[in-house]
Design a protein around this motif. Sequence first.
Motif, PDB file in Angstrom:
ATOM      1  N   LEU A 175     -72.217  56.082 -24.742  1.00  0.00           N
ATOM      2  CA  LEU A 175     -73.481  56.625 -25.230  1.00  0.00           C
ATOM      3  C   LEU A 175     -74.128  55.748 -26.286  1.00  0.00           C
ATOM      4  N   LEU A 176     -73.438  54.674 -26.667  1.00  0.00           N
ATOM      5  CA  LEU A 176     -73.881  53.845 -27.782  1.00  0.00           C
ATOM      6  C   LEU A 176     -74.292  52.458 -27.301  1.00  0.00           C
ATOM      7  N   GLU A 177     -75.275  51.886 -27.990  1.00  0.00           N
ATOM      8  CA  GLU A 177     -75.639  50.496 -27.713  1.00  0.00           C
ATOM      9  C   GLU A 177     -74.641  49.564 -28.388  1.00  0.00           C
ATOM     10  N   PRO A 178     -74.414  48.389 -27.829  1.00  0.00           N
ATOM     11  CA  PRO A 178     -75.067  47.838 -26.636  1.00  0.00           C
ATOM     12  C   PRO A 178     -74.454  48.271 -25.309  1.00  0.00           C
ATOM     13  N   ALA A 179     -73.333  48.991 -25.344  1.00  0.00           N
ATOM     14  CA  ALA A 179     -72.668  49.352 -24.094  1.00  0.00           C
ATOM     15  C   ALA A 179     -73.550  50.200 -23.188  1.00  0.00           C
ATOM     16  N   ARG A 180     -74.393  51.041 -23.787  1.00  0.00           N
ATOM     17  CA  ARG A 180     -75.212  51.947 -22.971  1.00  0.00           C
ATOM     18  C   ARG A 180     -76.021  51.178 -21.931  1.00  0.00           C
ATOM     19  N   GLY A 181     -76.410  49.955 -22.260  1.00  0.00           N
ATOM     20  CA  GLY A 181     -77.183  49.161 -21.328  1.00  0.00           C
ATOM     21  C   GLY A 181     -76.408  48.690 -20.117  1.00  0.00           C
ATOM     22  N   PHE A 182     -75.073  48.836 -20.145  1.00  0.00           N
ATOM     23  CA  PHE A 182     -74.237  48.420 -19.016  1.00  0.00           C
ATOM     24  C   PHE A 182     -73.789  49.607 -18.160  1.00  0.00           C
ATOM     25  N   VAL A 183     -74.081  50.823 -18.606  1.00  0.00           N
ATOM     26  CA  VAL A 183     -73.492  52.025 -18.005  1.00  0.00           C
ATOM     27  C   VAL A 183     -74.228  52.487 -16.761  1.00  0.00           C
ATOM     28  N   GLY A 184     -75.555  52.296 -16.715  1.00  0.00           N
ATOM     29  CA  GLY A 184     -76.329  52.855 -15.622  1.00  0.00           C
ATOM     30  C   GLY A 184     -76.373  54.371 -15.709  1.00  0.00           C
ATOM     31  N   GLU A 185     -76.397  55.030 -14.569  1.00  0.00           N
ATOM     32  CA  GLU A 185     -76.366  56.495 -14.556  1.00  0.00           C
ATOM     33  C   GLU A 185     -74.963  56.970 -14.912  1.00  0.00           C
ATOM     34  N   LEU A 186     -74.870  57.839 -15.896  1.00  0.00           N
ATOM     35  CA  LEU A 186     -73.568  58.352 -16.326  1.00  0.00           C
ATOM     36  C   LEU A 186     -73.271  59.667 -15.638  1.00  0.00           C
ATOM     37  N   ARG A 187     -72.141  59.702 -14.957  1.00  0.00           N
ATOM     38  CA  ARG A 187     -71.704  60.941 -14.300  1.00  0.00           C
ATOM     39  C   ARG A 187     -70.353  61.348 -14.883  1.00  0.00           C
ATOM     40  N   VAL A 188     -70.315  62.516 -15.478  1.00  0.00           N
ATOM     41  CA  VAL A 188     -69.081  63.040 -16.064  1.00  0.00           C
ATOM     42  C   VAL A 188     -68.527  64.100 -15.127  1.00  0.00           C
ATOM     43  N   HIS A 189     -67.335  63.851 -14.595  1.00  0.00           N
ATOM     44  CA  HIS A 189     -66.725  64.795 -13.658  1.00  0.00           C
ATOM     45  C   HIS A 189     -65.599  65.547 -14.350  1.00  0.00           C
ATOM     46  N   GLU A 190     -65.704  66.843 -14.317  1.00  0.00           N
ATOM     47  CA  GLU A 190     -64.693  67.695 -14.929  1.00  0.00           C
ATOM     48  C   GLU A 190     -63.421  67.691 -14.067  1.00  0.00           C
ATOM     49  N   ILE A 191     -62.293  67.409 -14.693  1.00  0.00           N
ATOM     50  CA  ILE A 191     -61.013  67.394 -13.972  1.00  0.00           C
ATOM     51  C   ILE A 191     -60.018  68.381 -14.579  1.00  0.00           C
ATOM     52  N   GLY A 192     -60.537  69.310 -15.414  1.00  0.00           N
ATOM     53  CA  GLY A 192     -59.679  70.330 -15.995  1.00  0.00           C
ATOM     54  C   GLY A 192     -59.507  70.236 -17.495  1.00  0.00           C
TER      55      GLY A 192
ATOM     56  N   ALA B 112     -74.480  47.887  -4.798  1.00  0.00           N
ATOM     57  CA  ALA B 112     -74.457  48.725  -5.984  1.00  0.00           C
ATOM     58  C   ALA B 112     -73.118  48.525  -6.691  1.00  0.00           C
ATOM     59  N   VAL B 113     -73.091  48.798  -7.981  1.00  0.00           N
ATOM     60  CA  VAL B 113     -71.864  48.658  -8.775  1.00  0.00           C
ATOM     61  C   VAL B 113     -71.499  50.007  -9.370  1.00  0.00           C
ATOM     62  N   VAL B 114     -70.263  50.416  -9.161  1.00  0.00           N
ATOM     63  CA  VAL B 114     -69.736  51.651  -9.742  1.00  0.00           C
ATOM     64  C   VAL B 114     -68.625  51.286 -10.717  1.00  0.00           C
ATOM     65  N   ALA B 115     -68.735  51.747 -11.953  1.00  0.00           N
ATOM     66  CA  ALA B 115     -67.679  51.555 -12.943  1.00  0.00           C
ATOM     67  C   ALA B 115     -66.789  52.787 -12.976  1.00  0.00           C
ATOM     68  N   VAL B 116     -65.485  52.553 -12.984  1.00  0.00           N
ATOM     69  CA  VAL B 116     -64.505  53.636 -13.038  1.00  0.00           C
ATOM     70  C   VAL B 116     -64.190  53.929 -14.503  1.00  0.00           C
ATOM     71  N   ASP B 117     -64.603  55.066 -14.971  1.00  0.00           N
ATOM     72  CA  ASP B 117     -64.399  55.557 -16.340  1.00  0.00           C
ATOM     73  C   ASP B 117     -65.289  54.853 -17.346  1.00  0.00           C
ATOM     74  N   ILE B 118     -65.194  53.518 -17.459  1.00  0.00           N
ATOM     75  CA  ILE B 118     -66.118  52.747 -18.288  1.00  0.00           C
ATOM     76  C   ILE B 118     -66.301  51.369 -17.643  1.00  0.00           C
ATOM     77  N   PRO B 119     -67.436  50.717 -17.860  1.00  0.00           N
ATOM     78  CA  PRO B 119     -67.534  49.322 -17.417  1.00  0.00           C
ATOM     79  C   PRO B 119     -66.502  48.474 -18.160  1.00  0.00           C
ATOM     80  N   SER B 120     -65.734  47.700 -17.436  1.00  0.00           N
ATOM     81  CA  SER B 120     -64.677  46.896 -18.052  1.00  0.00           C
ATOM     82  C   SER B 120     -65.282  45.886 -19.025  1.00  0.00           C
TER      83      SER B 120
END
Length: 239
Positions: free
Chosen positions: A201-218, A161-169
Amino acid sequence: MNALRGYSAQQVRDAEAPHLAAGEPLMARAAAALAAVCEELLTDQGLRLAHSRVLMLIGGGNNGGDALFAAAHLAKARVTVELVRTSSRVHEEGLAAALAAGSAMITDAPAKLAARAKSADLIVDGILGTGTSPDPRLRGDARELVAAIAPMVEERSGSPAVVAVDIPSGIHPDTGAVPDPAAVLHADVTVTFGGAKAGLLLEPARGFVGELRVHEIGLAADLEKLTPLVVIPGASSTE
């Protein structure tokens, strides 16, 4: 009605600024969230953490730091963590923590690293984040490495599996532009912090994001005061 809001990279940096000035551990919170997602994905594959292997691609920015501190969490949980530097400059404190916890630095050539990535259980893309230039494409060794790994990611069935940190590079955090798609890893999960970046949230990047998880950090209260670049009614992310 729920709505998914996408903010510019600058808006997120502005929201972070007072918290960083106050000494709040935003990177530690982000790293803990990232490590938890990695552990979840490994166990969802039916793997025991002590029998799993994670390959982390580390860049020189703050998301590289997030990845390194997450590596320390995972190594302490007995995951085999291999670090690949894609920049001569990295977050030194994060690197020290990752190595002290038992992570290993790997310095193979791109072709050998691609083979190593293929046999990993999880790949973490921590190369570029939201501090990138107007042209977010990868360059140099980072591009060569990702371009070598990307075809394997496209052809795989199951792990890694591939996990992107913040955004896919390689994608633009504000516009969603993908100027060099051959050197962008398709993520299964993108773990972003504080608020969704508009480009996710926008194409074409959305196709590289997979499942988007937004974690609240304050940052929630700070971002609520701002006008997002993108609003998608009826949508939500996993937190």
